[in-house]
Design a protein around this motif. Structure first.
Motif, PDB file in Angstrom:
ATOM      1  N   LEU A  33      -6.606 -10.687  -0.241  1.00  0.00           N
ATOM      2  CA  LEU A  33      -6.429  -9.381  -0.868  1.00  0.00           C
ATOM      3  C   LEU A  33      -6.881  -8.273   0.087  1.00  0.00           C
ATOM      4  CD1 LEU A  33      -7.563  -9.516  -4.609  1.00  0.00           C
ATOM      5  CD2 LEU A  33      -5.566  -8.355  -3.710  1.00  0.00           C
ATOM      6  N   PRO A  34      -5.972  -7.394   0.541  1.00  0.00           N
ATOM      7  CA  PRO A  34      -6.392  -6.278   1.383  1.00  0.00           C
ATOM      8  C   PRO A  34      -7.379  -5.374   0.636  1.00  0.00           C
ATOM      9  CG  PRO A  34      -4.006  -6.576   1.462  1.00  0.00           C
ATOM     10  CD  PRO A  34      -4.511  -7.445   0.353  1.00  0.00           C
ATOM     11  N   LEU A  35      -8.413  -4.940   1.326  1.00  0.00           N
ATOM     12  CA  LEU A  35      -9.426  -4.097   0.697  1.00  0.00           C
ATOM     13  C   LEU A  35      -8.976  -2.648   0.562  1.00  0.00           C
ATOM     14  CD1 LEU A  35     -12.670  -5.479   2.404  1.00  0.00           C
ATOM     15  CD2 LEU A  35     -11.652  -6.113   0.193  1.00  0.00           C
ATOM     16  N   ASP A  36      -7.975  -2.254   1.333  1.00  0.00           N
ATOM     17  CA  ASP A  36      -7.433  -0.903   1.203  1.00  0.00           C
ATOM     18  C   ASP A  36      -5.978  -0.930   1.657  1.00  0.00           C
ATOM     19  OD1 ASP A  36      -7.466  -0.780   4.077  1.00  0.00           O
ATOM     20  OD2 ASP A  36      -9.552  -0.189   3.980  1.00  0.00           O
ATOM     21  N   GLY A  37      -5.296   0.175   1.427  1.00  0.00           N
ATOM     22  CA  GLY A  37      -3.896   0.275   1.805  1.00  0.00           C
ATOM     23  C   GLY A  37      -2.960  -0.266   0.734  1.00  0.00           C
ATOM     24  N   ALA A  38      -1.724   0.194   0.796  1.00  0.00           N
ATOM     25  CA  ALA A  38      -0.732  -0.171  -0.204  1.00  0.00           C
ATOM     26  C   ALA A  38      -0.150  -1.554   0.050  1.00  0.00           C
ATOM     27  CB  ALA A  38       0.393   0.859  -0.210  1.00  0.00           C
ATOM     28  N   PHE A  39       0.211  -2.235  -1.024  1.00  0.00           N
ATOM     29  CA  PHE A  39       1.008  -3.455  -0.942  1.00  0.00           C
ATOM     30  C   PHE A  39       1.652  -3.698  -2.295  1.00  0.00           C
ATOM     31  CE2 PHE A  39      -3.299  -4.980  -2.006  1.00  0.00           C
ATOM     32  CZ  PHE A  39      -3.066  -5.846  -3.072  1.00  0.00           C
ATOM     33  N   VAL A  40       2.650  -4.567  -2.310  1.00  0.00           N
ATOM     34  CA  VAL A  40       3.320  -4.957  -3.546  1.00  0.00           C
ATOM     35  C   VAL A  40       2.855  -6.358  -3.914  1.00  0.00           C
ATOM     36  CG1 VAL A  40       5.516  -5.372  -4.714  1.00  0.00           C
ATOM     37  CG2 VAL A  40       5.340  -3.534  -3.019  1.00  0.00           C
ATOM     38  N   VAL A 107       4.032   5.787  -5.501  1.00  0.00           N
ATOM     39  CA  VAL A 107       2.909   4.873  -5.721  1.00  0.00           C
ATOM     40  C   VAL A 107       2.415   4.300  -4.391  1.00  0.00           C
ATOM     41  CG1 VAL A 107       2.246   2.657  -6.723  1.00  0.00           C
ATOM     42  CG2 VAL A 107       3.566   4.279  -8.075  1.00  0.00           C
ATOM     43  N   LEU A 108       3.338   3.736  -3.627  1.00  0.00           N
ATOM     44  CA  LEU A 108       2.952   3.079  -2.374  1.00  0.00           C
ATOM     45  C   LEU A 108       2.541   4.106  -1.322  1.00  0.00           C
ATOM     46  CD1 LEU A 108       5.761   0.363  -2.345  1.00  0.00           C
ATOM     47  CD2 LEU A 108       3.336   0.037  -2.914  1.00  0.00           C
ATOM     48  N   GLY A 109       3.177   5.280  -1.344  1.00  0.00           N
ATOM     49  CA  GLY A 109       2.801   6.332  -0.402  1.00  0.00           C
ATOM     50  C   GLY A 109       1.393   6.839  -0.625  1.00  0.00           C
ATOM     51  N   ALA A 110       0.880   6.687  -1.853  1.00  0.00           N
ATOM     52  CA  ALA A 110      -0.490   7.092  -2.172  1.00  0.00           C
ATOM     53  C   ALA A 110      -1.500   5.997  -1.831  1.00  0.00           C
ATOM     54  CB  ALA A 110      -0.599   7.448  -3.648  1.00  0.00           C
ATOM     55  N   GLY A 111      -1.037   4.892  -1.236  1.00  0.00           N
ATOM     56  CA  GLY A 111      -1.944   3.818  -0.844  1.00  0.00           C
ATOM     57  C   GLY A 111      -2.339   2.893  -1.970  1.00  0.00           C
ATOM     58  N   ARG A 112      -1.578   2.898  -3.062  1.00  0.00           N
ATOM     59  CA  ARG A 112      -1.926   2.094  -4.228  1.00  0.00           C
ATOM     60  C   ARG A 112      -1.261   0.724  -4.196  1.00  0.00           C
ATOM     61  NH1 ARG A 112      -0.810   5.321  -9.569  1.00  0.00           N
ATOM     62  NH2 ARG A 112      -2.035   3.591 -10.400  1.00  0.00           N
ATOM     63  N   VAL A 113      -1.716  -0.137  -5.092  1.00  0.00           N
ATOM     64  CA  VAL A 113      -1.112  -1.455  -5.276  1.00  0.00           C
ATOM     65  C   VAL A 113      -0.077  -1.349  -6.386  1.00  0.00           C
ATOM     66  CG1 VAL A 113      -1.515  -3.868  -5.872  1.00  0.00           C
ATOM     67  CG2 VAL A 113      -3.257  -2.592  -4.593  1.00  0.00           C
TER      68      VAL A 113
END
Length: 236
Positions: A33-40, A107-113
């Motif tokens: 699980l990445p601790l920061d940054g966006a992913f799907v 959503v992803l541009g804001a760095g969210r999951v």
């Protein structure tokens, strides 16, 4: 965020996160699980309880609320305030695909999951259904990784037609992040990523997993020690 949404969020999380902790039998692959940054995050879909399970785990690890694609017709009246408060993002399935991409881009541009169940409907028994490719198109377009996950047991905790959680044990597994193959043309790239995502979901391994030993249970408890500061729902 309105006062109603904040109140609804706090009440829902106060109930759902302890419920997840009590029923969580094991979590594998948290290191992926990445601790920061966006992913799907893509997962099988055995129950609507998947929303609360992934919300609790992602908040425990990242300290923020994930976004869950939800049909726009669910956002009516008080139900709309509740969906907003728990991280649901409305998608109007009758409108052009461009509107959906605009939403996922924000959503992803804001760095969210962004959490998506590519089976497209609840499927409480194996084998998994074929994956639809929307989640993988979102990831390819935004240039973010896909994190495959599998969940089992939630169909007993919140079966189809039930609104009250039951007893049961839930297991979750995360796989290594996947990225599109840049050597492939776009259509082949999406198809390849979709196929790899379904294979990596590894539902069979979650079902066959033995009961966790003491060390695994302790790791689970540490992972589920939710942070004191709750930032509340985030909007796009």
């Amino acid at each position: 965020m309105t006062l109603l949404e904040r109140w609804t969020h706090d009440l829902t999380m106060a109930v759902s996160r302890p419920m997840v902790r009590r029923r969580l039998a094991g979590v594998e692959g948290l290191e992926h699980l990445p601790l920061d940054g966006a992913f799907v995050l893509v997962s099988n879909h055995v129950s609507f309880a998947h929303h609360f399970v992934y919300e609790a785990l992602l908040f425990a690890v990242r300290g923020e609320q994930a976004a869950f694609l939800t049909k726009a017709e669910s956002f009516t009246g008080l139900r709309g305030a509740w969906f907003d408060s728990v991280g649901a993002v409305p998608v109007d399935r009758s409108r052009p695909a461009r509107e959906v991409f605009d939403t996922t881009d924000r959503v992803l541009g804001a760095g969210r999951v962004l959490v998506v169940c590519p089976e497209g409907t609840r499927n409480p028994r194996p084998p998994m259904l074929d994956f639809k490719d929307g989640a993988f198109r979102f990831a390819d377009r935004a240039g973010v990784p896909v994190l495959p996950a599998a969940l089992w047991g939630a169909q007993d905790v919140l079966p189809v037609g039930s609104r009250v959680p039951r007893s049961g044990r839930i297991r979750v597994a995360f796989g290594p992040p996947l990225r599109p193959d840049p050597a492939l043309p776009r259509a082949a790239r999406i198809r390849d990523l979709t196929e790899r995502g379904r294979a990596a979901a590894a539902l069979d391994r979650v079902i066959a997993a033995p009961a966790p030993d003491r060390r695994t249970r302790l790791r689970r408890e540490r992972a589920m020690a939710l942070r004191d500061r709750d930032p509340g729902p985030r909007t796009v």
